[in-house]
Enzyme design. Structure first.
Site: not given
Ligand code: 13P
Length: 248
Positions: A9, A11, A94, A96, A166, A172, A212
């Site tokens: 992803n 982003k 997601h 976010e 997640e 992150g 992560s």
């Molecule tokens: P990170 O791997 O940067 O923690 O992000 C995970 C994520 O949100 C994947 O959708």
């Protein structure tokens, strides 16, 4: 039994030119992957990446999809539009999107349904906040989220569903759920699916871990029986880093 699936992803990162450079670097590194490999670049990069991955084992996904076929939905994209530019997958719900853009369990259900009905595979994200874990609500939260997201879908349509667990506190942050925590909660997600669709159907659904995940921790996570792959953020933005995860 369940073929692992590792998805990146990206982003809100990479221009089309940068995206093409990244996948061109990635393709030779993951050509022998034993898992399904998916990249989910920003929407404006989808056509260029589709062209760059043509004929390879790298598949294309989008980061969101609207539930209507067309109409007055400024800024949104339909499932047919995503398919027309080569997408086979789309991330839905997601954290976010839930946190910053007002996605609810209801809109996640609508978006996932539209994706699946159009023949895309929806990567549906669920996961608890830190406080929810500390207060002991993790299992209740992920059960509710996954059952709401799948509401109205048939057992056959689960073939077009991947779930990504997640934990929001691990995204992150560099904090990863332990192998056992991730496995345990993914087991809860699977039982939530089984409660609605039966055990046979639930055993076929691939459930990823995300948060992560990277080369340094992929082996331990993937050794867990319930974990069928990863949804990778930061470590998907460099070809070598992502390849290390894919080739776990
Ligand atoms: P990170 O791997 O940067 O923690 O992000 C995970 C994520 O949100 C994947 O959708």
């Amino acid at each position: 039994m369940r073929k692992p699936i590792i998805a990146g992803n990206w982003k809100m990162n990479k221009t089309p030119a940068e995206a093409v450079a990244l996948v061109k670097g990635l393709i030779p590194l993951v050509a022998d992957a034993k898992c399904d490999v998916v990249v989910c670049p920003p929407s404006v990069c989808l056509p260029a990446v589709a062209e760059a991955i043509r004929g390879t084992n790298v598949k294309l996904g989008a980061q969101n999809v609207h539930f209507a076929a067309s109409g007055a939905y400024t800024g949104e994209l339909s499932a047919e539009m995503l398919k027309a530019v080569g997408c086979e997958y789309v991330i839905v719900g997601h954290s976010e999107r839930r946190q910053y853009f007002g996605e609810t369990d209801k809109t996640v259900n609508l978006r996932a349904t539209a994706a699946v009905k159009a023949g895309l595979t929806a990567i549906i994200c669920v996961g608890e906040l830190k406080d929810e874990r500390v207060d002991g609500y993790t299992n209740a939260i992920v059960t509710y989220q996954v059952q709401m997201a799948l509401k109205g879908l048939t057992a056959e349509e689960l073939d077009h569903v991947v779930v990504a667990y997640e934990p929001v506190w691990a995204i992150g942050t560099g904090l990863t759920a332990t192998d056992e925590q991730a496995n345990e909660t993914i087991g809860v997600v699977r039982r939530a699916i089984a409660a609605v669709y039966g055990d046979d159907a639930a055993q076929k659904v691939r459930i990823q871990y995300g948060g992560s995940m990277k080369g340094a921790n992929v082996k331990g996570l993937m050794a867990q029986p319930e974990i069928d792959g990863g949804l990778i953020g930061g470590a998907s933005l460099k070809a070598a880093d992502f390849a290390e995860v894919v080739n776990f």
